[in-house]
Design an enzyme around this catalytic site. Structure first.
Site, PDB file in Angstrom:
ATOM      1  N   CYS A  55       3.503  -4.479   6.701  1.00 46.93           N
ATOM      2  CA  CYS A  55       3.108  -4.297   5.305  1.00 46.93           C
ATOM      3  C   CYS A  55       4.309  -3.896   4.455  1.00 46.93           C
ATOM      4  CB  CYS A  55       2.033  -3.214   5.189  1.00 46.93           C
ATOM      5  SG  CYS A  55       0.411  -3.738   5.782  1.00 46.93           S
ATOM      6  N   HIS A  88       0.836  -1.192   0.000  1.00 47.52           N
ATOM      7  CA  HIS A  88       0.000   0.000   0.000  1.00 47.52           C
ATOM      8  C   HIS A  88       0.874   1.245   0.000  1.00 47.52           C
ATOM      9  CE1 HIS A  88       0.423   1.077   4.331  1.00 47.52           C
ATOM     10  NE2 HIS A  88       0.395  -0.225   4.555  1.00 47.52           N
TER      11      HIS A  88
END
Length: 180
Positions: free
Chosen positions: A146, A135
């Site tokens: 992430c 992201h």
């Protein structure tokens, strides 16, 4: 008055991935070294200049903190810089992770921004249990697991990757050591 703590409780699959990553990074080998998935990974040729195989559509090298996109076993984008998880919140290692969800305007259910609102995760492409995704975000500080990309690259990864696409998150050093 109630206060909210941003404590993250990893799911069992995430804990297994973290232990596997730690073992690989210290050179002991991986806990999954004898599995059919690991053998299939070793049997596939690598995409030239990367630590990932021709079966992947996206590759992340934890050592260099770079990512690539592939099409038909060839690099179509990258390497680009990424932020990965920091100590205690490492990005999970995996040879056959799969994209299972995409959300253009996702907000975290676990972390808040400085304004107290759920932390934004624009252009989210989820590929691992526990909400692990590519992201948009800062690439100069560690993430909470992430893989963060610049705004431009996050859009490219979002548009390129489709549900079911294979993602490989590896340590290039461990891959090259395992392959001799």
């Amino acid at each position: 008055m109630s206060t909210t703590r941003n404590t993250r409780f990893p799911r069992p699959a995430v804990l297994v991935a973290l232990v596997t990553a730690a073992l690989a990074l210290i050179g002991v080998g991986t806990a999954l070294a004898g599995t059919p998935a690991a053998q299939a990974f070793r049997d596939q040729p690598l995409v030239p200049g990367t630590p990932c195989t021709v079966t992947a559509r996206a590759c992340v090298d934890l050592d260099s903190q770079q990512s690539w996109l592939f099409q038909d076993g060839k690099v179509v984008n990258g390497p680009v810089p990424v932020a990965i998880g920091g100590p205690g919140k490492e990005t999970p290692v995996g040879h056959s992770l799969r994209v299972y969800r995409k959300e253009e305007l996702h907000h975290s259910g676990e972390y808040t921004a400085t304004n107290g609102e759920p932390a934004p995760m624009p252009w989210a492409v989820f590929f691992q249990d526990g909400g692990i995704a590519f992201h948009e975000g800062r690439t100069d500080t560690p993430s909470a697991g992430c893989v963060r990309l610049t705004a431009e690259n996050a859009k490219i990864w979002f548009n390129h990757l489709q549900i079911g696409d294979q993602v490989q998150v590896v340590s290039a050093q461990a891959v090259h050591a395992a392959r001799g």
